[in-house]
Design an enzyme around this catalytic site. Structure first.
Site, short mmCIF file in Angstrom:
data_model
loop_
_atom_site.label_atom_id
_atom_site.label_comp_id
_atom_site.label_asym_id
_atom_site.label_seq_id
_atom_site.Cartn_x
_atom_site.Cartn_y
_atom_site.Cartn_z
CG LEU A 63 -8.50 -10.09 5.86
CD1 LEU A 63 -8.73 -8.81 5.05
CD2 LEU A 63 -7.24 -9.92 6.70
CD1 TRP A 65 0.20 0.37 3.39
CD2 TRP A 65 -0.33 -1.75 2.97
NE1 TRP A 65 0.63 -0.38 4.44
CE2 TRP A 65 0.31 -1.70 4.21
CE3 TRP A 65 -0.76 -3.01 2.48
CZ2 TRP A 65 0.55 -2.83 4.98
CZ3 TRP A 65 -0.53 -4.12 3.24
CH2 TRP A 65 0.12 -4.04 4.47
NE ARG A 66 4.59 2.29 4.63
CZ ARG A 66 5.27 1.86 5.68
NH1 ARG A 66 6.43 1.25 5.50
NH2 ARG A 66 4.82 2.03 6.88
CG ASP A 101 -2.44 3.21 15.80
OD1 ASP A 101 -1.52 3.86 16.37
OD2 ASP A 101 -2.20 2.30 15.00
CE1 TYR A 138 -3.76 5.30 12.82
CE2 TYR A 138 -5.34 3.86 11.70
CZ TYR A 138 -4.04 4.29 11.91
OH TYR A 138 -3.03 3.73 11.18
CD GLN A 150 -10.11 -4.51 15.36
OE1 GLN A 150 -10.48 -4.50 14.19
NE2 GLN A 150 -10.65 -3.78 16.29
CB THR A 151 -5.61 -7.78 10.38
OG1 THR A 151 -7.01 -7.80 10.67
CG2 THR A 151 -5.25 -9.08 9.70
CD GLU A 204 -3.92 3.31 7.80
OE1 GLU A 204 -4.16 2.76 8.89
OE2 GLU A 204 -2.78 3.63 7.44
#
Ligand code: SF4
Length: 361
Positions: free
Chosen positions: A87, A31-32, A145, A127, A49-50, A44
């Protein structure tokens, strides 16, 4: 209420060193590859939580199937759920698709860049809004966060209970004051990266930390006790007798063990224990000096009292002027130094407070 950064915190140097580290060490993550707001948004939401490693293949698959807001908005819900399968926390993806439909309908498929608009979208809390606005649009918005709360609690030695909403508001205000102009996105990501790779929940890697020099909790040796996650008991009071022991115009100091509270820092000798009157306190200190350093000393008179509060302890220190009488060779962790030389040693704030009580030699 307006919160300010502690005076001893060097904002400019901190932001510069953190970004320098991030520029050279950041992980290569799917994602960068660009700052497309939709890509940032999906990443995001997936990362909530993953773990990063788990998210990577899901992210690539999801972006291939739904590369744009429009593709996601128009996709059948079963297909979207299928791409998320494994997920967990499926409300995340349901909200994501509902919000994509709203972005398509209200904003023509362009993720809004205004805080007041983006925050109204389903599943986007403070966040996520801060992350998208800063990373994709370079807006100077904090993205706080659990990771960032941990890092900032340690960096600024904040003992606020991070389970309480007031702590988040405070940390958001403080982060906002540190974000460097023109690099909001990188700065927020650098903080997250620091929390994930270096300033980890247990056993933070302080010795390899790029912002070691700026960290106020580390300076006090209390980094592992922070952040405060609630249920905090009031600090336990501990009575200590502290020796300012002089020999030939030099004062005795010693280095604390490499583990535990104030690890590896230099302090004046102390004796802990119950002692009610002056005579008992003097006796306790004289015995402590003998047992710890093999030094026989006369405890002359009190120089004053100093208090210091850690997150779990409150040190009530009574400081005594002592005169060296006799002694064996000092242990390797201890030495006599002149009062001018004290500046060459790293003292915790608790013992810095003793320095003004020292007699002029
Ligand atoms: S010095 Fe240690 S506690 Fe402070 S920010 Fe770095 S890793 Fe975290």
């Amino acid at each position: 209420m307006k919160y300010s950064l502690p005076e001893e915190f060097h904002v400019f140097g901190f932001a510069r060193d953190l970004l320098e580290w991030y520029d050279s060490q950041k992980r290569d993550l799917p994602w960068r590859i660009n700052r497309d707001p939709y890509r940032v948004w999906v990443s995001e939401i997936m990362l909530q939580q993953t773990r990063v490693e788990t998210v990577k293949p899901y992210y690539m698959n999801f972006m291939e199937k739904f590369p744009t807001v429009r593709a996601l908005a128009e996709a059948p819900e079963e297909d979207v759920l299928k791409a998320w399968e494994g997920l967990g926390y499926y409300s995340r993806v349901r909200n994501l698709q509902a919000a994509a439909r709203e972005v398509q309908a209200r904003y023509g498929g362009v993720v809004p860049d205004k805080p007041e608009e983006i925050r109204t979208l389903k599943g986007i809390g403070p966040y996520t809004a801060g992350a998208i606005l800063s990373i994709a649009y370079e807006k100077p918005e904090p993205a706080v966060d659990g990771n960032v709360m941990r890092v900032f609690s340690r960096l600024l030695y904040l003992t606020d209970d991070i389970a309480k909403p007031a702590a988040r508001i405070k940390i958001e205000q403080l982060v906002r004051q540190v974000i460097p102009e023109g690099r909001a996105g990188d700065f927020n990501q650098a903080l997250m990266e620091l929390g994930a790779m270096v300033c980890t929940p247990r056993s933070p890697h302080c010795l390899t930390c790029p912002v070691f020099d700026y960290c106020l909790a580390r300076r006090e040796g209390v980094q592992e006790e922070l952040p405060n996650k609630g249920k905090a008991k009031p600090p336990r009071p501990v009575d200590l007798q502290v020796a300012v022991l002089l020999r030939d115009r030099q004062v005795l100091i010693h280095k604390r063990p490499e583990q535990g509270l104030l690890a590896g820092m230099w302090v004046f000798p102390m004796a802990e224990g119950d002692a009610w009157g002056e005579a008992d306190q003097k006796e306790l200190l004289a015995q402590g000096l003998l047992a710890q350093f093999g030094v026989e000393a006369e405890v002359l008179h009190s120089l004053g009292e100093v208090q210091h509060t850690f997150s779990h302890l409150q040190w009530n220190m009574r400081v005594w002027l002592c005169d060296w009488i006799d002694g064996q060779e000092l242990p390797p962790s201890a030495r006599f130094v002149s009062i001018e030389q004290l500046d060459e040693y790293t003292f915790p704030v608790a013992h810095h407070k003793i320095r003004p009580l020292l007699p002029r030699t």
